[in-house]
Each structure stands twice: as structure tokens, then as C-alpha cells.
Design an enzyme around this catalytic site. Sequence first.
Site, PDB file in Angstrom:
ATOM      1  N   THR A  93       0.870  -1.177   0.000  1.00  0.00           N
ATOM      2  CA  THR A  93       0.000   0.000   0.000  1.00  0.00           C
ATOM      3  C   THR A  93       0.905   1.226   0.000  1.00  0.00           C
ATOM      4  O   THR A  93       1.613   1.472   0.988  1.00  0.00           O
ATOM      5  CB  THR A  93      -0.895   0.034   1.264  1.00  0.00           C
ATOM      6  OG1 THR A  93      -1.654  -1.171   1.309  1.00  0.00           O
ATOM      7  CG2 THR A  93      -1.829   1.228   1.231  1.00  0.00           C
ATOM      8  N   LYS A 168      -7.724   1.561  -3.177  1.00  0.00           N
ATOM      9  CA  LYS A 168      -7.393   1.138  -1.807  1.00  0.00           C
ATOM     10  C   LYS A 168      -7.575   2.297  -0.815  1.00  0.00           C
ATOM     11  O   LYS A 168      -8.207   2.144   0.233  1.00  0.00           O
ATOM     12  CB  LYS A 168      -5.938   0.636  -1.791  1.00  0.00           C
ATOM     13  CG  LYS A 168      -5.318   0.430  -0.435  1.00  0.00           C
ATOM     14  CD  LYS A 168      -5.648  -0.904   0.167  1.00  0.00           C
ATOM     15  CE  LYS A 168      -5.106  -1.013   1.592  1.00  0.00           C
ATOM     16  NZ  LYS A 168      -5.552  -2.212   2.261  1.00  0.00           N
ATOM     17  N   LYS A 243      -1.808   5.117   8.540  1.00  0.00           N
ATOM     18  CA  LYS A 243      -0.994   5.175   7.315  1.00  0.00           C
ATOM     19  C   LYS A 243      -1.890   5.406   6.090  1.00  0.00           C
ATOM     20  O   LYS A 243      -1.615   6.284   5.261  1.00  0.00           O
ATOM     21  CB  LYS A 243      -0.218   3.854   7.148  1.00  0.00           C
ATOM     22  CG  LYS A 243       0.520   3.765   5.822  1.00  0.00           C
ATOM     23  CD  LYS A 243       1.110   2.385   5.535  1.00  0.00           C
ATOM     24  CE  LYS A 243       1.634   2.347   4.103  1.00  0.00           C
ATOM     25  NZ  LYS A 243       2.198   1.073   3.718  1.00  0.00           N
TER      26      LYS A 243
HETATM   27  P1  NAD Z   1       6.076  -5.838   7.291  1.00  0.00           P
HETATM   28  O1  NAD Z   1       6.828  -4.712   7.894  1.00  0.00           O
HETATM   29  O2  NAD Z   1       5.738  -7.024   8.121  1.00  0.00           O
HETATM   30  O3  NAD Z   1       6.845  -6.372   5.987  1.00  0.00           O
HETATM   31  C1  NAD Z   1       7.591  -5.564   5.117  1.00  0.00           C
HETATM   32  C2  NAD Z   1       8.880  -6.313   4.824  1.00  0.00           C
HETATM   33  O4  NAD Z   1       9.634  -5.594   3.846  1.00  0.00           O
HETATM   34  C3  NAD Z   1       9.788  -6.451   6.060  1.00  0.00           C
HETATM   35  O5  NAD Z   1      10.019  -7.815   6.318  1.00  0.00           O
HETATM   36  C4  NAD Z   1      11.076  -5.707   5.665  1.00  0.00           C
HETATM   37  O6  NAD Z   1      12.247  -6.293   6.181  1.00  0.00           O
HETATM   38  C5  NAD Z   1      11.010  -5.818   4.146  1.00  0.00           C
HETATM   39  N1  NAD Z   1      11.821  -4.821   3.450  1.00  0.00           N
HETATM   40  C6  NAD Z   1      11.882  -3.479   3.639  1.00  0.00           C
HETATM   41  N2  NAD Z   1      12.747  -2.927   2.770  1.00  0.00           N
HETATM   42  C7  NAD Z   1      13.236  -3.946   2.011  1.00  0.00           C
HETATM   43  C8  NAD Z   1      14.178  -4.005   0.936  1.00  0.00           C
HETATM   44  N3  NAD Z   1      14.787  -2.924   0.484  1.00  0.00           N
HETATM   45  N4  NAD Z   1      14.440  -5.217   0.407  1.00  0.00           N
HETATM   46  C9  NAD Z   1      13.825  -6.333   0.860  1.00  0.00           C
HETATM   47  N5  NAD Z   1      12.922  -6.328   1.875  1.00  0.00           N
HETATM   48  C10 NAD Z   1      12.646  -5.151   2.435  1.00  0.00           C
HETATM   49  O7  NAD Z   1       4.742  -5.180   6.681  1.00  0.00           O
HETATM   50  P2  NAD Z   1       3.416  -5.935   6.201  1.00  0.00           P
HETATM   51  O8  NAD Z   1       2.413  -5.918   7.283  1.00  0.00           O
HETATM   52  O9  NAD Z   1       3.807  -7.228   5.559  1.00  0.00           O
HETATM   53  O10 NAD Z   1       2.882  -4.893   5.107  1.00  0.00           O
HETATM   54  C11 NAD Z   1       3.453  -4.831   3.810  1.00  0.00           C
HETATM   55  C12 NAD Z   1       2.602  -3.896   2.973  1.00  0.00           C
HETATM   56  O11 NAD Z   1       1.261  -4.374   2.917  1.00  0.00           O
HETATM   57  C13 NAD Z   1       2.523  -2.463   3.519  1.00  0.00           C
HETATM   58  O12 NAD Z   1       2.561  -1.566   2.449  1.00  0.00           O
HETATM   59  C14 NAD Z   1       1.183  -2.444   4.232  1.00  0.00           C
HETATM   60  O13 NAD Z   1       0.598  -1.149   4.301  1.00  0.00           O
HETATM   61  C15 NAD Z   1       0.366  -3.359   3.339  1.00  0.00           C
HETATM   62  N6  NAD Z   1      -0.793  -3.982   3.997  1.00  0.00           N
HETATM   63  C16 NAD Z   1      -0.658  -4.540   5.230  1.00  0.00           C
HETATM   64  C17 NAD Z   1      -1.760  -5.141   5.836  1.00  0.00           C
HETATM   65  C18 NAD Z   1      -1.641  -5.785   7.208  1.00  0.00           C
HETATM   66  O14 NAD Z   1      -2.682  -6.076   7.802  1.00  0.00           O
HETATM   67  N7  NAD Z   1      -0.416  -6.028   7.713  1.00  0.00           N
HETATM   68  C19 NAD Z   1      -2.992  -5.143   5.184  1.00  0.00           C
HETATM   69  C20 NAD Z   1      -3.095  -4.594   3.911  1.00  0.00           C
HETATM   70  C21 NAD Z   1      -1.984  -4.011   3.331  1.00  0.00           C
END
Ligand code: NAD
Length: 294
Positions: A93, A168, A243
Site C-alpha cells: 500500500t 485502496k 498510514k
Molecule cells: P512488514 O513490515 O511485516 O513487511 C515488510 C517487509 O519488507 C519487512 O520484512 C522488511 O524487512 C522488508 N523490506 C523493507 N525494505 C526492504 C528491501 N529494500 N528489500 C527487501 N525487503 C525489504 O509489513 P506488512 O504488514 O507485511 O505490510 C506490507 C505492505 O502491505 C505495507 O505496504 C502495508 O501497508 C500493506 N498492507 C498490510 C496489511 C496488514 O494487515 N499487515 C494489510 C493490507 C496491506
Amino acid sequence: MTNIAFIGLGNMGGPMAANLVKAGHAVTGFDLSPASCDQARADGVTVAGSAAEAVKDAEVVVTMLPAGKHVLAVWAEILPSLQKGALVIDCSTIDVESARRAHGLADERGLQSLDAPVSGGVGGAQGATLTFMAGGARNAFEQAKPILSKMGRKVVHCGEAGAGQAAKICNNMILGISMIGVAEAFVLAEKLGLSHQALFDVASTSSGQCWSLTTYCPVPGPVPTSPANNDYKPGFAAALMLKDLKLAQEAALASGASTPLGAEAAQLYALFANAGHDGEDFSGIINFIRGSNG
Ligand code: NAD
């Protein structure tokens, strides 16, 4: 079987990549966090030493990262290593502007791209029941659909580049505003001596009906599966709602849209999160509105 690279194996990306493995695809992944890499390895993902290495043989790449700056940095790193005809899908997102810039980077290299953020949270990622809202060219969407369908239940083409992100944040702005509206109504009902169940029974079958009331009811009781019955454990954390509301406000400012209630909702969720409730479910805002800590 398609060769898929998956960058960003966190709370969402980890189980999504695992579902692609379960569906029989060869998945090579990368994450900066060693713990996320270990979990992915246990789920059958081949872990590479860098994002560029992970995408070398990929026909399709999926990124699932925290914010626009991460997506742009990772796409800039991986695009030069991709083979001709590869498709790059960002499921994070992020802001609409960064999503469009990412499409532009792919275009410059003659690569297909899609923004395809998700709704459904970690439970949806684990159960492969996510909804994908996609923006990009129709042929990129058609190519992505069978892959996205392995991670979700519904895949919608919303329009051109950035349309997925637009859908979204518009949806989540409705959600943030409606949750505050439902919470205010329950707090008013309490003051008026009206029971939670009575308000629920009336509003859930009247014109006040909405998802925040009927699926995610912010008081315990009427909807047994809502986070209110589980001490407001997320669910959908207030930090993530904040966010998305901030992204909606950025988009409103950039496009000149008037969204006064969206702005108010962003302010209220900022106060709620800053008061130490960022890890709580977003429906916990009812306790903040009531003036209690729940
Ligand atoms: P998270 O922080 O658990 O996962 C993100 C991952 O990206 C981390 O493991 C981090 O180490 C990795 N990362 C960051 N920079 C990196 C790079 N340069 N190279 C490789 N890996 C890298 O977050 P999440 O909850 O998995 O959310 C991910 C996305 O999904 C976000 O944009 C969030 O807004 C969206 N989202 C989350 C949810 C939820 O309920 N968690 C729901 C809908 C959407």
C-alpha cells in the site's frame, strides 16, 4: 509453473509467497530481515542473497514492502536484472504518485507492471482470501490474474497505472470515517441509556448499516468475531489505518479533492495512535472517543 520472485517477506509477503509455493510455483525470495528469510525458507521459498539476485530468472516479480520509497528503491535495483517480457507487480500500500513513478520505471525498460494493493490483512494473506485491486494495462492484468488468484479470492482491474492504489485509499478512507461514526453512535447510545444490542439490532437493519457496524462492531457482544470481543487485538492495527488515511490526505491535496471528514479521521487516528494505541485494532478508537482506555 511460473518462476516467481518475491521481495518483502514480512507479515503479509511471507504467507503470500508461501501460498504461491503451495500452488506449485518456483518462488525465489529476498528480505532484509534474516528472521523473515528463515520463515520463508521453512515455507519452501528459495532465499537469494539480494533482490537483484532473486529476480534473475523470474517471469513474474511481486514486491510487498512498507512504503513508496522502499518500492521505488527496490524496483530501481531489480529492473535492470529482469528478462524481457517479465511482469512486475507491487502489492504494497503506497502513495499514488510513487505507484505511477514505479510504472514509469518499468515502462522505460519495456517491462509490464501492475500496482495491486490488497485488502484482507494477515488472515487474508495466510488463508489466500485477499482482495486485489489492480491498476495498469489490461494485458498486464490478464497475465497477473492467475498468479494473484493463488493468493486471493477476488482480483479486480480498477483502471490504468495507480488505479489500484487509488481504490485502496478511497475504500480505507470510507472505513476510517465509518468506524468513527459507528463509535460515536454507540457512545451517544450509552449516554441515552440505549443498550448496545438494541442499537445494533436497529442500525444493522436500517440506513445506518455498514461494515464497521455489522462485521467489525466496535463494542463487545453484538458481533462475536469482532476485535472488541478480543481486547481490541488486531485485526487491522490503528497504525495501518493511520498510514492509509495519511495516504488519502496526500492524494486529496495533490488532486485538489475536498475530504474534510477524511482529514478529521486522520487527525483522530493520529491522536489515538500517539496516545499509545497504535498496535490496537482500529475499532478501539471507541474507547478514545468515550474518554476511557477500554
Ligand atoms: P512488514 O513490515 O511485516 O513487511 C515488510 C517487509 O519488507 C519487512 O520484512 C522488511 O524487512 C522488508 N523490506 C523493507 N525494505 C526492504 C528491501 N529494500 N528489500 C527487501 N525487503 C525489504 O509489513 P506488512 O504488514 O507485511 O505490510 C506490507 C505492505 O502491505 C505495507 O505496504 C502495508 O501497508 C500493506 N498492507 C498490510 C496489511 C496488514 O494487515 N499487515 C494489510 C493490507 C496491506
